[in-house]
Motif scaffolding. Structure first.
Motif, PDB file in Angstrom:
ATOM      1  N   ILE A 239     -53.004  31.947  49.121  1.00 22.34           N
ATOM      2  CA  ILE A 239     -53.276  32.988  50.114  1.00 22.34           C
ATOM      3  C   ILE A 239     -53.113  34.373  49.504  1.00 22.34           C
ATOM      4  O   ILE A 239     -54.004  35.214  49.570  1.00 22.34           O
ATOM      5  N   GLU A 240     -51.971  34.630  48.879  1.00 24.40           N
ATOM      6  CA  GLU A 240     -51.710  35.946  48.296  1.00 24.40           C
ATOM      7  C   GLU A 240     -52.417  36.091  46.957  1.00 24.40           C
ATOM      8  O   GLU A 240     -52.035  35.451  45.986  1.00 24.40           O
ATOM      9  N   MET A 241     -53.431  36.946  46.901  1.00 22.99           N
ATOM     10  CA  MET A 241     -54.151  37.182  45.654  1.00 22.99           C
ATOM     11  C   MET A 241     -54.710  38.594  45.635  1.00 22.99           C
ATOM     12  O   MET A 241     -55.124  39.109  46.680  1.00 22.99           O
ATOM     13  N   PRO A 242     -54.726  39.245  44.459  1.00 17.43           N
ATOM     14  CA  PRO A 242     -55.322  40.574  44.365  1.00 17.43           C
ATOM     15  C   PRO A 242     -56.825  40.521  44.629  1.00 17.43           C
ATOM     16  O   PRO A 242     -57.440  39.460  44.544  1.00 17.43           O
ATOM     17  N   GLU A 243     -57.391  41.670  44.939  1.00 14.21           N
ATOM     18  CA  GLU A 243     -58.818  41.829  45.210  1.00 14.21           C
ATOM     19  C   GLU A 243     -59.222  41.222  46.560  1.00 14.21           C
ATOM     20  O   GLU A 243     -59.754  41.886  47.430  1.00 14.21           O
ATOM     21  N   MET A 244     -58.963  39.926  46.747  1.00 17.16           N
ATOM     22  CA  MET A 244     -59.305  39.252  47.999  1.00 17.16           C
ATOM     23  C   MET A 244     -58.336  38.098  48.234  1.00 17.16           C
ATOM     24  O   MET A 244     -58.188  37.233  47.381  1.00 17.16           O
ATOM     25  N   ASP A 245     -57.679  38.096  49.382  1.00 19.46           N
ATOM     26  CA  ASP A 245     -56.705  37.032  49.654  1.00 19.46           C
ATOM     27  C   ASP A 245     -57.394  35.753  50.136  1.00 19.46           C
ATOM     28  O   ASP A 245     -58.600  35.723  50.391  1.00 19.46           O
ATOM     29  N   GLY A 246     -56.615  34.698  50.246  1.00 24.05           N
ATOM     30  CA  GLY A 246     -57.177  33.401  50.610  1.00 24.05           C
ATOM     31  C   GLY A 246     -57.729  33.339  52.011  1.00 24.05           C
ATOM     32  O   GLY A 246     -58.691  32.614  52.285  1.00 24.05           O
ATOM     33  N   TYR A 247     -57.136  34.093  52.940  1.00 20.09           N
ATOM     34  CA  TYR A 247     -57.649  34.116  54.299  1.00 20.09           C
ATOM     35  C   TYR A 247     -59.013  34.785  54.365  1.00 20.09           C
ATOM     36  O   TYR A 247     -59.924  34.311  55.040  1.00 20.09           O
ATOM     37  N   THR A 248     -59.151  35.911  53.672  1.00 21.78           N
ATOM     38  CA  THR A 248     -60.434  36.621  53.666  1.00 21.78           C
ATOM     39  C   THR A 248     -61.496  35.799  52.964  1.00 21.78           C
ATOM     40  O   THR A 248     -62.658  35.758  53.384  1.00 21.78           O
ATOM     41  N   LEU A 249     -61.117  35.121  51.875  1.00 23.26           N
ATOM     42  CA  LEU A 249     -62.040  34.220  51.175  1.00 23.26           C
ATOM     43  C   LEU A 249     -62.522  33.126  52.125  1.00 23.26           C
ATOM     44  O   LEU A 249     -63.727  32.848  52.206  1.00 23.26           O
ATOM     45  N   THR A 250     -61.592  32.512  52.846  1.00 20.07           N
ATOM     46  CA  THR A 250     -61.962  31.446  53.783  1.00 20.07           C
ATOM     47  C   THR A 250     -62.910  31.959  54.859  1.00 20.07           C
ATOM     48  O   THR A 250     -63.920  31.319  55.179  1.00 20.07           O
ATOM     49  N   ALA A 251     -62.585  33.127  55.423  1.00 23.50           N
ATOM     50  CA  ALA A 251     -63.433  33.698  56.468  1.00 23.50           C
ATOM     51  C   ALA A 251     -64.835  33.990  55.941  1.00 23.50           C
ATOM     52  O   ALA A 251     -65.833  33.740  56.627  1.00 23.50           O
ATOM     53  N   ARG A 254     -66.778  30.733  55.633  1.00 23.01           N
ATOM     54  CA  ARG A 254     -67.177  30.204  56.935  1.00 23.01           C
ATOM     55  C   ARG A 254     -68.308  31.021  57.578  1.00 23.01           C
ATOM     56  O   ARG A 254     -69.037  30.524  58.432  1.00 23.01           O
ATOM     57  N   GLU A 255     -68.455  32.263  57.164  1.00 23.73           N
ATOM     58  CA  GLU A 255     -69.532  33.103  57.698  1.00 23.73           C
ATOM     59  C   GLU A 255     -70.881  32.796  57.054  1.00 23.73           C
ATOM     60  O   GLU A 255     -71.916  33.238  57.552  1.00 23.73           O
ATOM     61  N   ASP A 256     -70.874  32.044  55.946  1.00 26.35           N
ATOM     62  CA  ASP A 256     -72.109  31.704  55.234  1.00 26.35           C
ATOM     63  C   ASP A 256     -72.488  30.257  55.556  1.00 26.35           C
ATOM     64  O   ASP A 256     -71.797  29.321  55.153  1.00 26.35           O
ATOM     65  N   ASN A 275     -48.560  29.323  59.806  1.00 22.88           N
ATOM     66  CA  ASN A 275     -48.620  27.994  60.378  1.00 22.88           C
ATOM     67  C   ASN A 275     -50.061  27.574  60.609  1.00 22.88           C
ATOM     68  O   ASN A 275     -51.005  28.279  60.273  1.00 22.88           O
ATOM     69  N   GLN A 276     -50.211  26.401  61.194  1.00 24.96           N
ATOM     70  CA  GLN A 276     -51.555  25.843  61.375  1.00 24.96           C
ATOM     71  C   GLN A 276     -52.432  26.723  62.260  1.00 24.96           C
ATOM     72  O   GLN A 276     -53.649  26.799  62.057  1.00 24.96           O
ATOM     73  N   ALA A 277     -51.847  27.411  63.215  1.00 21.25           N
ATOM     74  CA  ALA A 277     -52.649  28.271  64.087  1.00 21.25           C
ATOM     75  C   ALA A 277     -53.322  29.377  63.288  1.00 21.25           C
ATOM     76  O   ALA A 277     -54.486  29.721  63.527  1.00 21.25           O
ATOM     77  N   MET A 278     -52.602  29.936  62.317  1.00 24.08           N
ATOM     78  CA  MET A 278     -53.166  30.999  61.493  1.00 24.08           C
ATOM     79  C   MET A 278     -54.239  30.453  60.558  1.00 24.08           C
ATOM     80  O   MET A 278     -55.233  31.128  60.270  1.00 24.08           O
ATOM     81  N   VAL A 279     -54.030  29.230  60.073  1.00 22.24           N
ATOM     82  CA  VAL A 279     -55.021  28.597  59.216  1.00 22.24           C
ATOM     83  C   VAL A 279     -56.319  28.393  59.990  1.00 22.24           C
ATOM     84  O   VAL A 279     -57.416  28.682  59.500  1.00 22.24           O
ATOM     85  N   LYS A 280     -56.195  27.923  61.222  1.00 23.22           N
ATOM     86  CA  LYS A 280     -57.376  27.678  62.047  1.00 23.22           C
ATOM     87  C   LYS A 280     -58.093  28.971  62.403  1.00 23.22           C
ATOM     88  O   LYS A 280     -59.313  28.990  62.604  1.00 23.22           O
ATOM     89  N   LYS A 281     -57.339  30.059  62.461  1.00 19.43           N
ATOM     90  CA  LYS A 281     -57.924  31.344  62.828  1.00 19.43           C
ATOM     91  C   LYS A 281     -59.057  31.722  61.883  1.00 19.43           C
ATOM     92  O   LYS A 281     -60.058  32.301  62.315  1.00 19.43           O
ATOM     93  N   VAL A 282     -58.922  31.413  60.612  1.00 21.87           N
ATOM     94  CA  VAL A 282     -59.962  31.778  59.648  1.00 21.87           C
ATOM     95  C   VAL A 282     -60.844  30.592  59.274  1.00 21.87           C
ATOM     96  O   VAL A 282     -61.767  30.727  58.476  1.00 21.87           O
ATOM     97  N   GLY A 283     -60.553  29.411  59.825  1.00 28.46           N
ATOM     98  CA  GLY A 283     -61.435  28.270  59.628  1.00 28.46           C
ATOM     99  C   GLY A 283     -61.114  27.364  58.467  1.00 28.46           C
ATOM    100  O   GLY A 283     -61.968  26.572  58.049  1.00 28.46           O
TER     101      GLY A 283
END
Length: 311
Positions: A239-251, A254-256, A275-283
């Motif tokens: 999840i924590e990464m420079p430039e683009m985090d794992g949540y933004t990558l996932t989102a 999922r948009e493509d 938690n799982q709710a946050m994981v589901k938030k970005v797909g």
């Protein structure tokens, strides 16, 4: 410092926005360091420490905090610098990494800043291989260094990377030969841990350093007329990464619609907060706390067996 962490639980709205909050601190000297607020449970003046015989020298002792005994790691010593001398004026940052709680002894704690992951960059190439940085950023003309805490913890208290007997059978290893997994993690230690685990399972592995690299890699496959969803068994991302985090990558994935079928497992040391709710938030499809080789191997085995076409 009273109240500095009071609103941590209200900061989950940052999820998926490629933003983070850093708690800034100093060790010895003027250099500023940062740690993600989501990993911080508490900040307090250094309590009384009890020395433990035969412990790693960077562990200055243990402290009884909130009814629990917590090891206190001198972060200056752990990163190759001189020990913090004045314990009475030092602070302890209580953190949770990989489901374990520990305290980091620091010289001073500054403040919390809200930043975009795009402003966080990998360490300069000239820093070599033995540094303890996972990223750097600029703040008010000052360089802020973000320490690779996973490397520190791996040296202080190594985690077993051995997969238990029976987790992966020969049939699964035979099926794994033609399977390809993309992993993304900015910590060199974490990348190597995951790679060794997956290589034991038997799959082919491509490892990248951050979400931006991963998204470019996937889009490059699409530009070549290839289907990542067909060619890749799964994506395993920090999840924590420079430039683009794992949540933004996932989102972004999922948009493509062309990447709709790609299975995404978020694999992170942020075990105590997300938690799982946050994981589901970005797909994302799944979430796993680092680093449990059996659990990670089983997730991959499930994907391998699930990818087998029924007779």
């Amino acid at each position: 410092m009273v109240g500095i962490m009071d609103s941590v639980n209200q900061r989950t709205q940052l999820v998926g926005q490629n933003r983070l909050e850093l708690l800034l601190f100093r060790l010895n000297g003027k250099q500023i360091y940062g740690i993600n607020v989501f990993k911080v449970k508490e900040v307090l003046q250094c309590p009384k420490l009890t020395c433990m015989p035969r412990s790693n020298p960077v562990v200055r002792g243990v402290a009884n905090i909130r009814g629990g005994t917590i090891p206190i790691i001198d972060l200056s010593m752990a990163t190759g610098k001189r020990a913090l001398a004045d314990l009475e004026s030092s602070f302890v940052i209580i953190t949770e990494y990989n489901t374990k709680v520990q305290g980091f002894l620091v010289g001073a704690v500054e403040r919390i800043v809200n930043m975009n992951w795009e402003a966080i960059h990998p360490p300069p190439k000239g820093t070599g291989r033995d540094h303890y940085l996972t990223a750097v950023t600029q703040l008010e003309n000052n360089l802020v260094e973000i320490i690779d805490v996973e490397k520190v913890l791996a040296e202080v208290s190594p985690t077993s990377e051995v997969i238990s007997v029976g987790v992966v059978d020969q049939q699964t290893q035979d099926l794994a030969v033609n399977k390809h997994v993309l992993i993304v993690d900015d910590s060199s230690v974490a990348r190597k841990q995951v790679m060794r685990c997956l290589q034991t399972v038997g799959v082919e592995v491509t490892a990248l350093n951050d979400g931006r690299q991963a998204l470019d890699y996937l889009r490059g496959m699409l530009d070549q007329g290839r289907s990542p969803s067909d060619e890749l068994l799964m994506l395993i991302s920090d999840i924590e990464m420079p430039e683009m985090d794992g949540y933004t990558l996932t989102a972004a994935i999922r948009e493509d619609s062309r990447l709709a079928g790609l299975h995404i497992l978020l694999h992170t040391s942020l075990s105590g907060v997300f938690n799982q709710a946050m994981v589901k938030k970005v797909g994302a499809d799944d979430f796993l706390a680092k680093f449990r080789p059996d659990d990670l191997a089983m997730r991959v085995v499930e994907r391998i067996n699930g990818a087998v076409e029924p007779a």
